[in-house]
Scaffold this motif. Structure first.
Motif, PDB file in Angstrom:
ATOM      1  N   GLN A 192      -6.207  12.488  -7.258  1.00  0.00           N
ATOM      2  CA  GLN A 192      -5.274  12.234  -6.164  1.00  0.00           C
ATOM      3  C   GLN A 192      -4.960  10.750  -6.117  1.00  0.00           C
ATOM      4  OE1 GLN A 192      -6.736  13.246  -2.291  1.00  0.00           O
ATOM      5  NE2 GLN A 192      -4.887  12.485  -1.311  1.00  0.00           N
ATOM      6  N   GLN A 193      -3.679  10.454  -6.073  1.00  0.00           N
ATOM      7  CA  GLN A 193      -3.284   9.045  -6.055  1.00  0.00           C
ATOM      8  C   GLN A 193      -3.365   8.507  -4.634  1.00  0.00           C
ATOM      9  OE1 GLN A 193       0.139   8.084  -8.417  1.00  0.00           O
ATOM     10  NE2 GLN A 193       0.730   6.477  -6.992  1.00  0.00           N
ATOM     11  N   LEU A 194      -4.068   7.385  -4.479  1.00  0.00           N
ATOM     12  CA  LEU A 194      -4.227   6.794  -3.146  1.00  0.00           C
ATOM     13  C   LEU A 194      -3.241   5.669  -2.904  1.00  0.00           C
ATOM     14  CD1 LEU A 194      -8.054   6.432  -2.588  1.00  0.00           C
ATOM     15  CD2 LEU A 194      -6.531   8.135  -1.674  1.00  0.00           C
ATOM     16  N   ILE A 195      -3.117   4.808  -3.884  1.00  0.00           N
ATOM     17  CA  ILE A 195      -2.223   3.655  -3.756  1.00  0.00           C
ATOM     18  C   ILE A 195      -1.291   3.662  -4.947  1.00  0.00           C
ATOM     19  CG2 ILE A 195      -2.086   1.136  -3.602  1.00  0.00           C
ATOM     20  CD1 ILE A 195      -4.993   1.170  -2.641  1.00  0.00           C
ATOM     21  N   PRO A 196       0.000   3.572  -4.831  1.00  0.00           N
ATOM     22  CA  PRO A 196       0.732   3.622  -3.576  1.00  0.00           C
ATOM     23  C   PRO A 196       0.638   5.002  -2.913  1.00  0.00           C
ATOM     24  CG  PRO A 196       2.215   3.411  -5.462  1.00  0.00           C
ATOM     25  CD  PRO A 196       0.846   3.356  -5.989  1.00  0.00           C
ATOM     26  N   GLY A 201       4.948  -2.613  -7.529  1.00  0.00           N
ATOM     27  CA  GLY A 201       6.091  -2.703  -8.418  1.00  0.00           C
ATOM     28  C   GLY A 201       5.686  -2.707  -9.884  1.00  0.00           C
ATOM     29  N   LYS A 202       4.376  -2.735 -10.137  1.00  0.00           N
ATOM     30  CA  LYS A 202       3.901  -2.690 -11.519  1.00  0.00           C
ATOM     31  C   LYS A 202       2.967  -1.484 -11.642  1.00  0.00           C
ATOM     32  CE  LYS A 202       2.098  -6.723 -11.067  1.00  0.00           C
ATOM     33  NZ  LYS A 202       1.290  -7.893 -11.220  1.00  0.00           N
ATOM     34  N   ASP A 203       2.640  -1.101 -12.873  1.00  0.00           N
ATOM     35  CA  ASP A 203       1.514  -0.174 -12.996  1.00  0.00           C
ATOM     36  C   ASP A 203       0.690  -0.540 -14.221  1.00  0.00           C
ATOM     37  OD1 ASP A 203       3.322   0.759 -14.864  1.00  0.00           O
ATOM     38  OD2 ASP A 203       2.696   2.845 -14.628  1.00  0.00           O
ATOM     39  N   ASP A 204       0.276  -1.793 -14.273  1.00  0.00           N
ATOM     40  CA  ASP A 204      -0.457  -2.286 -15.439  1.00  0.00           C
ATOM     41  C   ASP A 204      -1.944  -2.004 -15.339  1.00  0.00           C
ATOM     42  OD1 ASP A 204       1.892  -3.214 -16.403  1.00  0.00           O
ATOM     43  OD2 ASP A 204       1.662  -5.226 -15.571  1.00  0.00           O
ATOM     44  N   PHE A 254      -5.725  -4.597  -9.062  1.00  0.00           N
ATOM     45  CA  PHE A 254      -5.170  -3.386  -9.665  1.00  0.00           C
ATOM     46  C   PHE A 254      -3.856  -3.025  -8.975  1.00  0.00           C
ATOM     47  CE2 PHE A 254      -7.773  -1.913  -6.185  1.00  0.00           C
ATOM     48  CZ  PHE A 254      -6.978  -0.964  -5.589  1.00  0.00           C
ATOM     49  N   ASP A 255      -3.099  -2.129  -9.605  1.00  0.00           N
ATOM     50  CA  ASP A 255      -1.795  -1.749  -9.060  1.00  0.00           C
ATOM     51  C   ASP A 255      -1.773  -0.319  -8.547  1.00  0.00           C
ATOM     52  OD1 ASP A 255      -0.649  -4.243  -9.883  1.00  0.00           O
ATOM     53  OD2 ASP A 255      -0.691  -3.467 -11.923  1.00  0.00           O
ATOM     54  N   VAL A 256      -2.495   0.549  -9.242  1.00  0.00           N
ATOM     55  CA  VAL A 256      -2.464   1.958  -8.876  1.00  0.00           C
ATOM     56  C   VAL A 256      -3.901   2.447  -8.718  1.00  0.00           C
ATOM     57  CG1 VAL A 256      -1.756   4.276  -9.577  1.00  0.00           C
ATOM     58  CG2 VAL A 256      -0.357   2.311 -10.203  1.00  0.00           C
ATOM     59  N   CYS A 257      -4.141   3.215  -7.679  1.00  0.00           N
ATOM     60  CA  CYS A 257      -5.505   3.698  -7.457  1.00  0.00           C
ATOM     61  C   CYS A 257      -5.502   5.227  -7.376  1.00  0.00           C
ATOM     62  CB  CYS A 257      -6.049   3.095  -6.172  1.00  0.00           C
ATOM     63  SG  CYS A 257      -7.622   3.764  -5.707  1.00  0.00           S
ATOM     64  N   THR A 258      -6.384   5.845  -8.138  1.00  0.00           N
ATOM     65  CA  THR A 258      -6.472   7.300  -8.149  1.00  0.00           C
ATOM     66  C   THR A 258      -7.918   7.700  -7.901  1.00  0.00           C
ATOM     67  OG1 THR A 258      -4.860   7.183  -9.921  1.00  0.00           O
ATOM     68  CG2 THR A 258      -5.777   9.337  -9.450  1.00  0.00           C
ATOM     69  N   VAL A 259      -8.120   8.734  -7.111  1.00  0.00           N
ATOM     70  CA  VAL A 259      -9.481   9.196  -6.883  1.00  0.00           C
ATOM     71  C   VAL A 259      -9.667  10.565  -7.539  1.00  0.00           C
ATOM     72  CG1 VAL A 259      -8.935  10.136  -4.599  1.00  0.00           C
ATOM     73  CG2 VAL A 259     -11.269   9.581  -5.137  1.00  0.00           C
ATOM     74  N   PHE A 260     -10.815  10.726  -8.198  1.00  0.00           N
ATOM     75  CA  PHE A 260     -11.142  11.989  -8.866  1.00  0.00           C
ATOM     76  C   PHE A 260     -12.266  12.676  -8.113  1.00  0.00           C
ATOM     77  CE2 PHE A 260      -8.752  11.808 -12.768  1.00  0.00           C
ATOM     78  CZ  PHE A 260      -8.419  10.471 -12.825  1.00  0.00           C
ATOM     79  N   TYR A 261     -12.071  13.927  -7.790  1.00  0.00           N
ATOM     80  CA  TYR A 261     -13.124  14.693  -7.133  1.00  0.00           C
ATOM     81  C   TYR A 261     -12.884  16.162  -7.395  1.00  0.00           C
ATOM     82  CZ  TYR A 261      -9.624  15.741  -3.562  1.00  0.00           C
ATOM     83  OH  TYR A 261      -8.501  16.159  -2.917  1.00  0.00           O
ATOM     84  N   LEU A 300       0.831  -1.202   0.000  1.00  0.00           N
ATOM     85  CA  LEU A 300       0.000   0.000   0.000  1.00  0.00           C
ATOM     86  C   LEU A 300       0.864   1.250   0.000  1.00  0.00           C
ATOM     87  CD1 LEU A 300      -2.754  -0.906   2.578  1.00  0.00           C
ATOM     88  CD2 LEU A 300      -3.074  -0.531   0.156  1.00  0.00           C
ATOM     89  N   LEU A 301       2.071   1.090   0.564  1.00  0.00           N
ATOM     90  CA  LEU A 301       2.965   2.236   0.687  1.00  0.00           C
ATOM     91  C   LEU A 301       3.846   2.381  -0.540  1.00  0.00           C
ATOM     92  CD1 LEU A 301       3.784   4.370   2.780  1.00  0.00           C
ATOM     93  CD2 LEU A 301       5.553   2.817   3.538  1.00  0.00           C
ATOM     94  N   VAL A 302       4.430   1.267  -0.980  1.00  0.00           N
ATOM     95  CA  VAL A 302       5.419   1.359  -2.046  1.00  0.00           C
ATOM     96  C   VAL A 302       4.887   0.878  -3.388  1.00  0.00           C
ATOM     97  CG1 VAL A 302       7.393   1.241  -0.522  1.00  0.00           C
ATOM     98  CG2 VAL A 302       6.368  -0.865  -1.352  1.00  0.00           C
TER      99      VAL A 302
END
Lengths: 294, 134
Positions: free
Chosen positions: A191-195, A74-77, A170-177, A69-71
């Motif tokens: 805003q990127q949540l994960i990582p 290692g992928k962003d597929d 999923f690898d990367v999580c972004t929230v839109f608001y 969750l922090l780092v």
């Protein structure tokens, strides 16, 4: 020539529309005040959470085996986009602006050959995204602010997101608001949540004031509790900002609508009076010419 | 010289619940209760469901129930981030008992691990609440 009766009907219909829009404006203004207070009241929690997390991340993030969750994985597929918009329309470009931002990002990611998954918060974001990204939508949450916007709603979203993350979906999580700047300006934000990305990574000197922290039970344990919580908190923050923005946007949209209706009423009244006068003149001419013919 | 005090803050996601200078607070940490006095060593701890006791002088002036969270302690401050917090006097025993009952039923009806975990968590929370209310 337009019929007098038709004009009268149109004027009265525009008048009642104006009544509705000005009432909606008033309601939005009242709700905006509450939403703004709520957003402000929640700030201390998010701030302190961020401070704690910042100092923890600084010490624990560098160790091998730190939480994904922090780092990151290692992928962003595979990208998960959480698109938070309102449940209702009639608030100007508010919903479309957020959705546009998300759509641009999604298209860019798809072009780059990534997989995109979308989680919709709010009925309007689902409705608008369904047209172009039907098969990318993995879930929706509706009635966000009904009966009131509570932390439990954000926690539900966060639980879903975390469950998906654990399952490796999923690898990367972004929230839109939409970030609430003022009544007339709401900024669609990603805003990127994960990582985890510290908003102010430079805030690490928070350490200096109290020296180095002791962790109880252990820093990994706390971090593994704190990170998921942080996601719920960030989503909650996004929802609150959004709520305030929505009412702000609706207020200015309804203000415009009320003004436009006023202008329209003025124009129609002039036309109505002209027509009425023309009718009277016509009748007079008829009477006079009839008399002359005798 | 004025007596040294700790700045105690209790924050929930919805609002800042409590913020004032106190003589001592006792926080239910994950590994056991700990008291915070001025010039405490800086630390971060998780908090289990339990009661935070606020002392003025040697007397407990306020008792607040929290449903887990985090505590950050520095020399002059103690910040508790809690999800749910309410004064011990405000706990509605009957409602909590009902919740406990419901949670127990949920546990026996639960079909998967996630539902079982959620029910267990709720049972722990309700029991801690009842204990706090005495």
């Amino acid at each position: 020539m337009p019929n007098l009766n038709d004009l009268k009907l149109r004027i009265s219909s525009v008048k009642s529309t104006q009544k509705i829009t000005s009432a909606m404006k008033m309601v939005a203004a009242a709700k905006l005040r509450r939403a703004q207070e709520q957003a402000e009241a929640s700030r201390p929690y998010a701030e302190r959470m961020e401070r704690m997390l910042g100092s923890l991340a600084a010490s624990a993030g560098k160790q091998p085996g730190a939480s994904p969750l922090l780092v990151g994985t290692g992928k962003d597929d595979v990208h998960l986009l959480i698109v938070a918009a309102a449940d209702r329309g009639l608030c100007g470009g508010f919903n479309s602006n957020i959705v546009k931002e998300a759509r641009n990002k999604a298209n860019a990611l798809i072009r780059a050959g990534k997989t995109v998954k979308i989680f919709c918060v709010g009925r309007k974001s689902r409705d608008q995204l369904r047209r172009s990204f039907r098969e990318n939508i993995v879930g929706t949450l509706e009635d966000v602010a009904k009966p009131s916007l509570g932390f439990d709603k954000a926690a539900t979203v966060a639980d879903r997101v975390l469950a998906m993350f654990k399952a490796g979906e999923f690898d990367v999580c972004t929230v839109f608001y939409a970030k609430f700047k003022s009544v007339i300006s709401q900024v669609p934000t990603a805003q990127q949540l994960i990582p985890f990305e510290a908003e102010g990574a430079a805030e690490a000197p928070a350490l200096s004031e109290g020296g180095i922290y002791d962790y109880e039970p252990s820093d990994e344990k706390i971090l593994s509790d704190l990170l998921p919580r942080n996601i719920a908190v960030q989503i909650f923050k996004a929802m609150l900002e959004n709520n305030a923005s929505e009412h702000g946007a609706r207020m200015s949209a309804m203000d415009n609508a009320t003004r436009n209706a006023g202008e329209m009423i003025d124009r129609l009244s002039i036309q109505y009076n002209r027509t009425r006068q023309a009718n009277i003149t016509n009748e007079l001419i008829e009477i006079i010419s009839a008399k002359e013919a005798l | 010289m004025a007596k040294e005090q700790v700045e105690f803050e209790l924050v929930s996601p919805e609002k800042l619940l409590f913020s004032q200078s106190v003589d001592m607070v006792v926080v239910p940490g994950e590994d056991g209760d700990f008291g915070v006095l001025p010039r405490h060593a800086p630390m971060i701890s998780t908090v289990r469901p339990g009661v935070i006791a606020i002392y003025s002088g040697k007397e407990v002036s306020e008792r607040i129930f929290v449903a887990g969270g985090f505590a950050e302690v520095t020399g002059e401050r103690c910040t508790v981030l809690a999800e749910i917090a309410l004064r011990v006097g405000e706990i509605d025993k009957a409602a909590v008992k009902q919740q406990l009952q419901d949670a127990k039923e949920d546990l026996s009806d639960a079909k998967d691990d996630a539902a079982r975990d959620a029910a267990r968590k709720q049972i722990g929370l309700s029991e801690a609440m009842l204990n706090a209310a005495g």
